[in-house]
Design an enzyme around this catalytic site. Sequence first.
Site, PDB file in Angstrom:
ATOM      1  N   ASN A 160       5.676   8.542  -1.671  1.00 47.75           N
ATOM      2  CA  ASN A 160       6.834   8.396  -0.789  1.00 47.75           C
ATOM      3  C   ASN A 160       7.660   9.679  -0.832  1.00 47.75           C
ATOM      4  O   ASN A 160       7.744  10.361  -1.858  1.00 47.75           O
ATOM      5  CB  ASN A 160       7.672   7.150  -1.104  1.00 47.75           C
ATOM      6  CG  ASN A 160       8.111   7.016  -2.544  1.00 47.75           C
ATOM      7  OD1 ASN A 160       7.505   7.572  -3.450  1.00 47.75           O
ATOM      8  ND2 ASN A 160       9.162   6.272  -2.766  1.00 47.75           N
ATOM      9  N   CYS A 168       6.773   6.405   3.600  1.00 43.21           N
ATOM     10  CA  CYS A 168       6.122   5.671   2.512  1.00 43.21           C
ATOM     11  C   CYS A 168       4.856   6.392   2.042  1.00 43.21           C
ATOM     12  O   CYS A 168       4.242   7.162   2.788  1.00 43.21           O
ATOM     13  CB  CYS A 168       5.719   4.282   2.983  1.00 43.21           C
ATOM     14  SG  CYS A 168       7.070   3.136   3.234  1.00 43.21           S
ATOM     15  N   CYS A 220       4.656  -2.141   2.705  1.00 41.98           N
ATOM     16  CA  CYS A 220       5.654  -2.669   3.643  1.00 41.98           C
ATOM     17  C   CYS A 220       4.970  -2.994   4.972  1.00 41.98           C
ATOM     18  O   CYS A 220       3.824  -2.596   5.233  1.00 41.98           O
ATOM     19  CB  CYS A 220       6.783  -1.666   3.839  1.00 41.98           C
ATOM     20  SG  CYS A 220       6.380  -0.300   4.948  1.00 41.98           S
ATOM     21  N   GLU A 233      11.373  10.682   0.382  1.00 42.18           N
ATOM     22  CA  GLU A 233      12.649  10.207   0.934  1.00 42.18           C
ATOM     23  C   GLU A 233      13.439  11.361   1.539  1.00 42.18           C
ATOM     24  O   GLU A 233      13.059  12.538   1.426  1.00 42.18           O
ATOM     25  CB  GLU A 233      13.430   9.486  -0.165  1.00 42.18           C
ATOM     26  CG  GLU A 233      12.680   8.238  -0.631  1.00 42.18           C
ATOM     27  CD  GLU A 233      13.460   7.378  -1.617  1.00 42.18           C
ATOM     28  OE1 GLU A 233      14.510   7.825  -2.131  1.00 42.18           O
ATOM     29  OE2 GLU A 233      13.005   6.251  -1.871  1.00 42.18           O
ATOM     30  N   CYS A 272       3.689  -0.002   7.066  1.00 41.51           N
ATOM     31  CA  CYS A 272       2.446   0.587   6.549  1.00 41.51           C
ATOM     32  C   CYS A 272       1.250  -0.304   6.843  1.00 41.51           C
ATOM     33  O   CYS A 272       0.159   0.189   7.148  1.00 41.51           O
ATOM     34  CB  CYS A 272       2.568   0.868   5.056  1.00 41.51           C
ATOM     35  SG  CYS A 272       3.671   2.264   4.733  1.00 41.51           S
ATOM     36  N   GLU A 285       1.846   5.166   1.534  1.00 38.56           N
ATOM     37  CA  GLU A 285       0.632   4.782   2.265  1.00 38.56           C
ATOM     38  C   GLU A 285       0.497   5.575   3.556  1.00 38.56           C
ATOM     39  O   GLU A 285      -0.590   6.031   3.919  1.00 38.56           O
ATOM     40  CB  GLU A 285       0.677   3.285   2.611  1.00 38.56           C
ATOM     41  CG  GLU A 285       0.746   2.360   1.419  1.00 38.56           C
ATOM     42  CD  GLU A 285       2.177   2.051   0.990  1.00 38.56           C
ATOM     43  OE1 GLU A 285       3.052   2.952   1.044  1.00 38.56           O
ATOM     44  OE2 GLU A 285       2.430   0.905   0.591  1.00 38.56           O
TER      45      GLU A 285
HETATM   46  N1  THU Z   1       7.846   2.483  -0.259  1.00 35.38           N
HETATM   47  C1  THU Z   1       6.590   2.980  -0.126  1.00 35.38           C
HETATM   48  O1  THU Z   1       6.325   4.162  -0.341  1.00 35.38           O
HETATM   49  N2  THU Z   1       5.612   2.120   0.274  1.00 35.38           N
HETATM   50  C2  THU Z   1       5.821   0.812   0.568  1.00 35.38           C
HETATM   51  O2  THU Z   1       4.974   0.175   1.149  1.00 35.38           O
HETATM   52  C3  THU Z   1       7.076   0.179   0.163  1.00 35.38           C
HETATM   53  C4  THU Z   1       8.218   1.128   0.003  1.00 35.38           C
HETATM   54  C5  THU Z   1       8.914   3.421  -0.634  1.00 35.38           C
HETATM   55  C6  THU Z   1       9.864   3.717   0.491  1.00 35.38           C
HETATM   56  C7  THU Z   1      11.096   4.143  -0.263  1.00 35.38           C
HETATM   57  O3  THU Z   1      10.986   5.530  -0.558  1.00 35.38           O
HETATM   58  C8  THU Z   1      11.022   3.367  -1.565  1.00 35.38           C
HETATM   59  O4  THU Z   1       9.694   2.893  -1.675  1.00 35.38           O
HETATM   60  C9  THU Z   1      11.971   2.191  -1.624  1.00 35.38           C
HETATM   61  O5  THU Z   1      11.845   1.390  -0.510  1.00 35.38           O
END
Ligand code: THU
Length: 151
Positions: A57, A68, A105, A59, A108, A70
């Site tokens: 991920n 994310c 999520c 941000e 994704c 994935e």
């Molecule tokens: N996150 C992912 O990288 N993949 C997911 O499927 C769920 C959430 C990350 C996004 C964000 O940077 C952090 O987790 C908190 O939501």
Amino acid sequence: MEQMMGRGREKEISADKIRELVGRAKEQLGLAYAPYSGFHVAAALLSKDGRIYTGCNVENASYPAGNCAERTALFKAVSEGKREFSCIVIMGGAGGRVESYCPPCGICRQALREFCRPSEFFVILARSEEDYRIFTLEELLPESFGPEALI
Ligand code: THU
């Protein structure tokens, strides 16, 4: 002989391949950029030709601009010409400590749906090389909307 694992999915993914993918995801976890949520996620996506694409991920101070793990892995692979995939390993946790399974999520799930047959693509939620749960994308995203609907 190579050991095979998975609930009735023995033919599709070997335990050795899962071990390799988890190893790659673990390495990737250290590269997660998550200063806002503190939640580090990593993914290792296996293309049908046997290559592994990792992602974490990423941000952003403008929160919705983040991505994310994935989708980072998927977009890396697609941008290098890959469009067919077998499975993805996902792992993550607060501060990079993997304690629970980290499910993908909804966005994704839909992004992966574009490039696979939902009943044949495996989403592997891993806590370690030995501790993981295997789902098909169809189980995680039933009755999905895909490219066939628009062709
Ligand atoms: N996150 C992912 O990288 N993949 C997911 O499927 C769920 C959430 C990350 C996004 C964000 O940077 C952090 O987790 C908190 O939501």
